[in-house]
Design an enzyme around this catalytic site. Sequence first.
Site: not given
Lengths: 123, 712
Positions: B526, B528, B667, B672
Site C-alpha cells: 500500500d 500513502e 492508514h 493497510d
Amino acid sequence: MTRKVLIADDEQNIVISLEFLLKREGFEVLVAGDGEAALQMVAEHHPDLVLLDVMMPKRNGYEVCQRMRARPEWRGIKIIMLSAKGRDVEVSKGVSLGADLYVTKPFSNAELVAQINALLASA
Amino acid sequence: MKARHKLVLWVVVLYLAVLGAAAALGVVLGAGLPAADQETLLRILGERLPAMVFVAGILLFVCAAAVKWLFAQYVTAVRALAEQTTVVAGANEALRVNTGGAREVAEAAAAINRLAEAHHALRRDFEHRARESGAQLGEERNRLAALMSELSEGVLVCNAEGRILLYNEQARALFGAGRGTAVAALVGLGRSVFTLVDREQVAHAMEKLQPRVNAGEAPSSTRFVAATAAGRLLRVRAAPFVDSGGEAAGVVLALEDVTGQLGQEAARRGLLRALAAGVRAPVANIRAAAENLASFPDMAPERQARFVEIVAMESQSLTQKLNAALRDYADALKANLTLEDMRVLDLLGVARQRMEATLGVSTELVDVDETLWIRVDSFALVQALAYLGTRLRDEFGVRALRLSAHKEAELVELELGWTGASAAHDALSAWESAPMQIGPDETPLSVRDVLERHGGEAWLQTAGAGGAKFRFLLPAVEVAPAPLRAPAAPLESRPEYYDFDLFRGSSAATALQERKLVELTYTAFDTETTGLEPSAGDEIISIGAVRIVNGRMLKNEVFEQLVDPRRPLNRESMRIHGIEPRALQGQPDIEKVLPLFHRFCEETVLVAHNAAFDMRFLELKESSAGVKFAQPVLDTLLLSAAVHPAQQDHRLESIAERLGVRLIGRHTALGDALLTGEIFLKLIPLLAERGVLTLRQALETSRETYYARLQY
C-alpha cells in the site's frame, strides 16, 4: 675537471651529511630541496649525477626521473634514487623509469661513494 | 422409480395375479361341466355379482395391506439402511444406522454398525497419529529454528533452485544494510539466494563438490568469500545435501562476517609497512652522520657538533615513530584470529568444572569481576589451569583451589590460589616449561606456550601463612562484544524463519499464469500519497509491504519506508495518513526508494486494494527510478466484487468486516498492506469455491468484474 653532483632531498639532516661527504670526496655539490628546484638546477648546471630522493614536495623523485629521461640532452646524466621505500615494486618502478641505481635508506656512506664513482667512470 | 409408484405397481400386479388365478380356476372348472351346468353356474354367478365384487374389493384391500407391510419391512427399511450407511461413510461417522423393518434387515443394520464402529475407531487412531506426528514435526522444526537462531554464524538453506527455505536472523543481519528494515528483508523465505550471493560463486562451489557426490562420498563443504551489497565480506561455507535418490536437493550456506578479520590483517600489513618506511629515513640520516663522524675525525668542531646533533635528533624521531606505530596498530597486534572473546566468569566456570571432574579437588570462585572479557583460546587456558592444579595436588597435596579475577589497568589478572601448602618458589618455572599432562591426556604444549599465545605472563606469589597463588596477567578485551542475535521471542510467536514446503517448489515447471493461487508468492502493498492525482503532481510519501509465501503472511518480512515527496503536504491528506511534514525531512526520495521496493517485490505477484491507484503512482516514477514493475497485479477490491457480487460496498474496512479480519494499524502504508494481505488470503478459498484456482483465472475474473462494474 671536478664532477658536479646534485643532491635532491627535502630532508636537511641527510643533505648535510651527503653534502659534507661528497665535498670531501672532491665533488662539486649542488643542493635542491624539492622536485621543481631539482629540475631547474639540472637545466641550469647540467650536473654529472643526481642523487634523487623519492619523497619530495612539489614533484616526487619518480616524476623528476621521468622528466629528466624524456630530455635527450640530459641522457648522459646519471641518476641514483635514494629512498626510504624499499619494497620490490618501488625499486623496479624507479629502475623502469630510468634510474641507474636505486638505493634504499639507510645506506653506507662508503658504498654510496663507491657506487657514484663507478657510475661516473662508466660514463 | 419412486417408492410410491413401485408400491402401487406391486399392489396392482399382485391383485391382478390373484384375480387372474381365480378367473382361470373358474374357466378350468367350468370348461369340464356339461353345457346345462355351465349355464346354471353362470346364472348363479350373475345373481351373486354384487357379492363377488365386494369380495374382490376386500381382496384388493388385503393385497394392498400385505404388499404395504412387506414393502415397509423389506424395501423401505433397506432403502433407509442404504441412505444412513452413505451418511456414515461420507459425513457423520458417529451416526449408527437404525431402520427397524424385518429381522433380517435389523441384522444387516447391526452388521453395518459393527463395520462402522471398526472404521470409526481405525480412523480416530489414524488421525490421532497423524496429529501427533504433525505436532512432533512442527516441534522439531521449531526446535531447529530455535537452534539456528542461537548460532553465531548466519545460515541459509536453499532448495535446488536457490530459493531460501530456512534462514536465521544472523543471516539477515549479515546481508542487511545495518539500518532500516527495507534492505534487511531481502533475506526471506522463497526468495532467490542469488540476489544475495553471486550465482556463479555458488555454482562454482557446487561444481567442485559434484565429483565427490557422484563418487558416492559424503558431500563435504567448500568455502569462498563473497561481498554483500553493503560492503561486508562474508566467508561462505557451502555444503550441498542430497535427497533420498542421491540427487542434489539443495545447499546449506553458513556465513561468517570476516570484514573485521580481513581488516585486522590489513592493519598488520600496514604496521609492517609503516615501520619499514618510517624507520628507514631516520636511520639513514643517523648512519650517514655517524659514518662521517667516524671517517673524518679531522672535521671542524662546529661541523662535528652539527652531526652529533643530527644523530640525537633523529634517534628521538625514531623513538617517536616506533611508539606511534605501535600505538596505532595496537589492536592489530593484540588480535589473534584463533582466540575468541569470552567472559572471564564463563571461562572460570569451565575451568572449575574441569578441575572438579578430572582432578577431584574442590574449587570456589572468589571476587570475580563479572564485567571482564578476555580474548582466549579457552581450551588451552583451561588445560593450563587444570595442569597446574594437577601438579599442586600431586606434589603438595592441595585439595581446594580458589579462582579469582579482577582488572589491572589494561590487563586481566587471574589468580589460582590455595592454602595449606606453599609451593617452592621455583615450582612454577619448572612446571610451566614442561609438557602439560593431566591424567592420561598429554599435549606437547607447555603452560609457557599457552601464555605466549595469549601474550600473557604468570608468576608465583606466596601469600603469608602457608598459602600461595599463581597470578596470570592477560590482555583484557576493551568492550564486551555484542553478538548478533535474534531478539528472544517465545516459541509460539517465533517468526517464520522456515518453510520446508518450498522443497517442492517448481516455479520453473509451470508458467506463472497457470500456477495455483495458493502456491504463489505475493507482495501485498500500500502507498500513502500527498493527494489523489498523480498526474497533477501528487507524490508517494510512504510505501508499506509484506510478503505472502505458501499461503502465509510473513509478518517479519516487511518493507516500510517513508519518502520525501519534495513538495508540501496539504492539510486534508495529513488528516488521512497522519504523517507530519517533519517526519519526511531527511527521508530518501522516490528515486532511491523505488529500486529498493522493486528488489523487495521482485518475482512476486503484487496485491493491493484498488491497485490501479497505487500502480499509477508507481508507473509514473518507473522511468526516473530506472525500474519497471512488470509482474502481475491482483486487486482485492475487484476480487471481493467477484466473490460477493451482490454487495455494493468494497472498501477495505467493509470487506474486512465481512470476512472477519480485525482492523488494526489502519492508514499507515504497512498497516493497510497487512490488512490487504490478510483479506487476500481469506479471498483465495472463496475464489476457489467459484472455480477460480489459477492466477490466470483470477486475472480474468478481475477483468470481467471490472468491465461489469464499468457497464453498470
